[in-house]
Scaffold this motif. Structure first.
Motif, PDB file in Angstrom:
ATOM      1  N   THR A 175      34.186   2.009  45.248  1.00 14.56           N
ATOM      2  CA  THR A 175      33.377   2.534  44.148  1.00 14.56           C
ATOM      3  C   THR A 175      33.969   2.055  42.825  1.00 14.56           C
TER       4      THR A 175
ATOM      5  N   ASP B  88      30.029   2.423  36.597  1.00 14.04           N
ATOM      6  CA  ASP B  88      28.672   1.937  36.339  1.00 14.04           C
ATOM      7  C   ASP B  88      28.634   0.814  35.310  1.00 14.04           C
TER       8      ASP B  88
ATOM      9  N   GLU C 107      29.358   4.070  40.681  1.00 18.25           N
ATOM     10  CA  GLU C 107      29.451   5.532  40.771  1.00 18.25           C
ATOM     11  C   GLU C 107      28.070   6.173  40.910  1.00 18.25           C
ATOM     12  N   SER C 108      27.077   5.647  40.209  1.00 16.78           N
ATOM     13  CA  SER C 108      25.729   6.219  40.319  1.00 16.78           C
ATOM     14  C   SER C 108      25.132   5.950  41.706  1.00 16.78           C
ATOM     15  N   GLU C 109      25.411   4.798  42.283  1.00 17.90           N
ATOM     16  CA  GLU C 109      24.949   4.530  43.649  1.00 17.90           C
ATOM     17  C   GLU C 109      25.587   5.510  44.628  1.00 17.90           C
ATOM     18  N   ARG C 110      26.852   5.810  44.421  1.00 16.13           N
ATOM     19  CA  ARG C 110      27.547   6.778  45.277  1.00 16.13           C
ATOM     20  C   ARG C 110      26.909   8.157  45.168  1.00 16.13           C
ATOM     21  N   ARG C 111      26.590   8.580  43.947  1.00 16.65           N
ATOM     22  CA  ARG C 111      25.943   9.883  43.755  1.00 16.65           C
ATOM     23  C   ARG C 111      24.579   9.922  44.457  1.00 16.65           C
ATOM     24  N   GLU C 112      23.817   8.831  44.367  1.00 17.30           N
ATOM     25  CA  GLU C 112      22.513   8.758  45.035  1.00 17.30           C
ATOM     26  C   GLU C 112      22.674   8.861  46.549  1.00 17.30           C
ATOM     27  N   GLU C 113      23.686   8.169  47.096  1.00 20.00           N
ATOM     28  CA  GLU C 113      23.916   8.224  48.537  1.00 20.00           C
ATOM     29  C   GLU C 113      24.275   9.640  48.978  1.00 20.00           C
ATOM     30  N   LEU C 114      25.092  10.326  48.192  1.00 24.64           N
ATOM     31  CA  LEU C 114      25.451  11.709  48.516  1.00 24.64           C
ATOM     32  C   LEU C 114      24.233  12.620  48.471  1.00 24.64           C
ATOM     33  N   ALA C 115      23.354  12.413  47.482  1.00 23.73           N
ATOM     34  CA  ALA C 115      22.149  13.220  47.383  1.00 23.73           C
ATOM     35  C   ALA C 115      21.251  12.994  48.590  1.00 23.73           C
TER      36      ALA C 115
END
Length: 100
Positions: free
Chosen positions: A46, A49, A88-96
């Motif tokens: 990670t 952004d 980091e935003s891609e990681r947050r999307e994956e977690l969601a």
């Protein structure tokens, strides 16, 4: 302890000899089976952004992957590491998505 858990401990970004760019926020490791059915590792790196494309290419990208490969091999982990960079935003999307 699974190989992925052992690798996770070894790949602490604070303990790796990483290039100055891109800055690594986190590294996560999962057990993985590749397209040929072989055991492997899926490694998610990670990055911030605001990372610029030029920070990911050339010598920096090679040094980043080499640091991961070298650390694993030095500790007897010979499974192939499939390395994927994500922001980091891609990681947050994956977690969601996982929470759905």
């Amino acid at each position: 302890m699974t190989v992925a858990k052992k690798a996770q401990k070894l790949l602490d970004p604070r303990k790796l000899d990483l290039p100055p760019a891109p800055r690594v926020v986190a590294i996560e490791v999962e057990d993985y089976v590749d397209w040929a059915g072989d055991d492997a590792l899926r490694i998610y790196v990670t990055i911030p952004d605001d990372t610029r494309d030029e920070e990911l290419t050339g010598e920096n990208g090679l040094q980043l992957k080499d640091a991961i490969y070298d650390r694993l091999l030095a500790h007897g982990i010979e499974l192939f590491p499939y390395v994927r960079l994500r922001t980091e935003s891609e990681r947050r999307e994956e977690l969601a998505e996982q929470r759905k």
